[in-house]
Design a protein around this motif. Sequence first.
Motif, mmCIF file in Angstrom:
data_model
loop_
_atom_site.group_PDB
_atom_site.id
_atom_site.type_symbol
_atom_site.label_atom_id
_atom_site.label_comp_id
_atom_site.label_asym_id
_atom_site.label_seq_id
_atom_site.Cartn_x
_atom_site.Cartn_y
_atom_site.Cartn_z
ATOM 1 N N ARG A 146 0.517 -0.914 -0.128
ATOM 2 C CA ARG A 146 -0.212 0.127 0.196
ATOM 3 C C ARG A 146 1.341 1.707 0.299
ATOM 4 N NH1 ARG A 146 -3.159 -2.688 3.340
ATOM 5 N NH2 ARG A 146 -2.228 -1.392 5.289
ATOM 6 N N GLN A 147 1.511 1.312 0.763
ATOM 7 C CA GLN A 147 2.858 2.286 0.654
ATOM 8 C C GLN A 147 3.375 2.518 -0.316
ATOM 9 O OE1 GLN A 147 4.482 1.937 4.560
ATOM 10 N NE2 GLN A 147 2.790 3.002 6.115
ATOM 11 N N ALA A 148 3.805 1.492 -0.877
ATOM 12 C CA ALA A 148 4.923 1.218 -1.331
ATOM 13 C C ALA A 148 3.632 2.122 -3.009
ATOM 14 C CB ALA A 148 5.882 0.035 -1.880
ATOM 15 N N ARG A 149 3.141 1.886 -2.625
ATOM 16 C CA ARG A 149 2.064 2.741 -4.647
ATOM 17 C C ARG A 149 2.376 3.568 -4.297
ATOM 18 N NH1 ARG A 149 -2.421 -0.329 -3.717
ATOM 19 N NH2 ARG A 149 -1.638 -2.356 -4.149
ATOM 20 N N GLU A 150 2.065 4.149 -3.225
ATOM 21 C CA GLU A 150 1.872 5.902 -2.653
ATOM 22 C C GLU A 150 1.924 6.106 -2.935
ATOM 23 O OE1 GLU A 150 -0.385 7.701 0.656
ATOM 24 O OE2 GLU A 150 -1.091 5.715 0.578
ATOM 25 N N ILE A 151 3.846 5.900 -2.883
ATOM 26 C CA ILE A 151 4.852 6.733 -3.029
ATOM 27 C C ILE A 151 6.184 6.541 -3.729
ATOM 28 C CG2 ILE A 151 7.427 6.645 -1.949
ATOM 29 C CD1 ILE A 151 6.511 4.935 0.595
ATOM 30 N N GLY A 152 5.692 5.900 -4.502
ATOM 31 C CA GLY A 152 5.983 5.564 -6.597
ATOM 32 C C GLY A 152 7.145 5.238 -5.965
ATOM 33 N N PHE A 153 7.089 3.982 -7.370
ATOM 34 C CA PHE A 153 8.613 2.692 -7.193
ATOM 35 C C PHE A 153 9.485 3.284 -7.950
ATOM 36 C CE2 PHE A 153 5.200 -0.723 -6.304
ATOM 37 C CZ PHE A 153 6.393 -1.272 -4.854
ATOM 38 N N PRO A 154 10.886 3.628 -8.237
ATOM 39 C CA PRO A 154 11.613 2.556 -7.084
ATOM 40 C C PRO A 154 11.539 2.900 -5.648
ATOM 41 C CG PRO A 154 13.337 3.612 -8.162
ATOM 42 C CD PRO A 154 11.738 3.849 -9.058
ATOM 43 N N VAL A 155 11.455 2.023 -5.113
ATOM 44 C CA VAL A 155 11.345 2.289 -3.147
ATOM 45 C C VAL A 155 12.880 1.287 -2.886
ATOM 46 C CG1 VAL A 155 8.792 2.778 -2.863
ATOM 47 C CG2 VAL A 155 10.325 0.796 -2.630
ATOM 48 N N LEU A 156 13.336 2.579 -1.304
ATOM 49 C CA LEU A 156 14.859 1.781 -1.127
ATOM 50 C C LEU A 156 13.982 1.551 0.616
ATOM 51 C CD1 LEU A 156 16.995 1.662 -0.640
ATOM 52 C CD2 LEU A 156 17.594 3.763 -0.348
#
Length: 501
Positions: A146-156
Amino acid sequence: MLESVLIANRGEIALRIVRACRELGVRSIAVYSEADRGAPHVLAADEAYGIGPAPSGESYLRTDRLLEVAARSGARAVHPGYGFLSERAVFARAVRDAGLVFIGPKPDTIAAMGDKVRARRLMQEAGTPVIPGSPGPVRNPDEARRQAREIGFPVLLKAAAGGGGKGMRVVEGPEGLERALAAAGREAEAAFGDPAVYLERYLDAPRHIEVQVLGDGHGNLVHLGERECSIQRRHQKLVEESPSPVATPELRTRMGEAAARAARAVGYVGAGTVEFLYLDGDFHFLEMNTRLQVEHPVTELVTGIDLVEWQLRVAAGEPLSFTQEDVRLSGHAVECRITSEDPFQGFLPATGRVEVLEVPVGAGVRWDGGIRAGFDIGRHYDPLLGKLVTWGLDRASAVRRMARALDELTIVGVPTSVPFHQRVMRHAAFRRGDLSIRFIEDHPELTAGDVDADTLAVVAAAAALLADGERGRQPARGRRAAVPPVFSAWRRAGAKWAVLP
Ligand code: MV4
């Protein structure tokens, strides 16, 4: 002023602190491990006490032994330097509880900044831009998605208790998230004893720019400009400079004020550093380091402010004698970290005895060293031998001066990073100021193998013999000698052995 300071460190930083103490009339008390008998910091200090065997876990990291020496010597304060115990809140508290002054911020400030999730939240509240990320540790794969989708990929993925890049994982898309989360959690647990991880948007090839701050115990706090520290390898910085080649006066003011707000928000006392990642004109808070940093000299050279002197003054209760308006940056400073590592073998740490040490001098050249001829470089401590720092009216002259100073720096007996730095100083991208944290990977020619040292030694010995044969002939008046300085050509190539002329 404090009557005396126990220096809970070794090498160049211990010497640096001894010098500041001497200028202020403060008694300096050194400690040393068995490997450091006769080390320069031991010879330089007013007093020195052995604290145990070579491994730092049995000497420089032993709070009990350090406090014993403090009691025995009558020390009034403890300076932790950098590394070792410098960012351990528990140590700072133990020093205070023993009735001594800890030269650094309050223990609670150290603890707050050591928790990366808490630090992010505090900085956000203070109005300092942080990298878009999760508000706290992510507890399960669903939450992470959920949070990664909100932040936007790529994530760290980062360890909450982290720092230094351990437990970090880049995730390109939702498919890889669950596995990476498990792996990062295990790594964080192993490295920090805490499996908590959080998410940030991954920034590709940013610059690492940091701001020096200095606060007193009376509510005054100033920022002292920025340092560009992008040239690093595996989280070890190799070259730093101030100002950053990308900093305009406007950016400097914005970053400086963000750093000062951040530091004021935690009631910062002493010298500290707010680290940012910079990309395409934007900067984001990364971490705050609650210690004096290795690269503090570049700030000293452009501000004229002696940071260790002010650490001691502030610890003694003095207010800052200058305001933000009094801080003026002048010229440009560059620092090269000289380490006992072979840059042509993946920076393989090397050992050996320093047989010859010749240090460059001249206007705008500073050597903050921790070695002397005859000193053995072992495997027990970090490989920093010293820092070569130059100042110039502008970046180009500071860099030219560094190239000259590196040519004059002679360390025989142990391979060093000097030839790497010589290449960097002459590199077109470096000269343009075109830097990022990927600089070394992006320019493999900086670390591509040189002639191996043994071959070079034979060639150089032959050249030296020839040169000796020629040396009898004096050049005609006004002419250059027929024989070039073979010895300096040789040492420039980083040879391990030298036949002294
Ligand atoms: C990052 C990053 C890119 N994006 N965070 C590395 C050490 C740790 N303290 C923070 N680090 C990074 N955090 C986001 N969101 C890239 C790094 C990073 C780095 C940062 C500063 C200096 C050198 C570095 C080398 C590799 C990765």
